[in-house]
Enzyme design. Sequence first.
Site, PDB file in Angstrom:
ATOM      1  N   CYS A  74       0.819  -1.205   0.000  1.00  0.00           N
ATOM      2  CA  CYS A  74       0.000   0.000   0.000  1.00  0.00           C
ATOM      3  C   CYS A  74       0.865   1.273   0.000  1.00  0.00           C
ATOM      4  O   CYS A  74       1.489   1.579  -1.014  1.00  0.00           O
ATOM      5  CB  CYS A  74      -1.007  -0.042   1.151  1.00  0.00           C
ATOM      6  SG  CYS A  74      -2.326   1.154   0.967  1.00  0.00           S
ATOM      7  N   HIS A 107      -3.237  -5.208   1.711  1.00  0.00           N
ATOM      8  CA  HIS A 107      -2.589  -5.408   3.014  1.00  0.00           C
ATOM      9  C   HIS A 107      -2.678  -6.870   3.453  1.00  0.00           C
ATOM     10  O   HIS A 107      -3.571  -7.209   4.231  1.00  0.00           O
ATOM     11  CB  HIS A 107      -3.315  -4.582   4.075  1.00  0.00           C
ATOM     12  CG  HIS A 107      -3.175  -3.110   3.953  1.00  0.00           C
ATOM     13  ND1 HIS A 107      -2.283  -2.379   4.694  1.00  0.00           N
ATOM     14  CD2 HIS A 107      -3.830  -2.213   3.185  1.00  0.00           C
ATOM     15  CE1 HIS A 107      -2.386  -1.091   4.390  1.00  0.00           C
ATOM     16  NE2 HIS A 107      -3.325  -0.969   3.479  1.00  0.00           N
ATOM     17  N   GLU A 124      -1.065  -8.220   5.657  1.00  0.00           N
ATOM     18  CA  GLU A 124      -0.865  -8.257   7.121  1.00  0.00           C
ATOM     19  C   GLU A 124      -2.171  -8.003   7.868  1.00  0.00           C
ATOM     20  O   GLU A 124      -2.229  -8.164   9.081  1.00  0.00           O
ATOM     21  CB  GLU A 124       0.220  -7.251   7.535  1.00  0.00           C
ATOM     22  CG  GLU A 124      -0.184  -5.795   7.604  1.00  0.00           C
ATOM     23  CD  GLU A 124      -0.349  -5.117   6.251  1.00  0.00           C
ATOM     24  OE1 GLU A 124      -0.270  -5.793   5.206  1.00  0.00           O
ATOM     25  OE2 GLU A 124      -0.595  -3.895   6.245  1.00  0.00           O
TER      26      GLU A 124
END
Length: 219
Positions: free
Chosen positions: A88, A194, A196
Amino acid sequence: MTVIIGVLALQGAFFEHIQHFKRCIDEHNYANIDIIPVRNEIDLYKCDSLVIPGGESTSMSLIAQRTGLFEHLYNFVHDPSKTIWGTCAGLIFLSKELSSGSELVKTLKLVEIRVKRNAFGRQTHSFTKDCNFSSFIPGCSEFPAVFIRAPVIEKVLDSKKVDILYTLAAENSHDLPLIVAARQNKNILVTSFHPELADDDIRFHNWFIQEFVLPYSQK
Ligand SMILES: *[C@@H]1O[C@H](CO)[C@@H](O)[C@H](O)[C@H]1NC(C)=O
């Protein structure tokens, strides 16, 4: 020898990356990998690999410049013996060109791409999409990819260096597909989304370890 993955911890979602990598280490028993947050050049030069997280690209770049870390980051990411992953805002920060706002964000000019920030507009600024990544991550279908005011890669500037890994169909079928993941050479990965923030899913992080971190560190 221990391989060190650093996560740039100036701003943004660095904690979530660290947690995902720690889970990879636990679940896959990687005995020789360590994860550290990177806040200054001393941390940085311990690393074999650097992850630049999501966050706010303007702030990230400004903090890096103000703290004097920018030059060190520039040198580090341009070292071909290192592996690099930007998610990002990290993708924005690593890119060579921005379609707008380049006076606001000084980038590291590593990846031969032109990036459009906030490419999905205000209405759809955050969404999760199940993506089938199995064309590049074996068996990885239905990965919950989280997009938050996500950038897209508008143009690949050097197709000899950059491989497109994944695209989303544009809303208007006449428009080109939106490039949301790409790889430059063997050692650099960028994603608009993302991984994560995919709660219990560490497949993307584990692939980064397997495909980028370990092969490079064993040279
Ligand atoms: C994912 O894509 C692969 C081809 O890359 C295909 O073989 C597979 O069936 C797809 N899986 C799902 C669940 O759609």
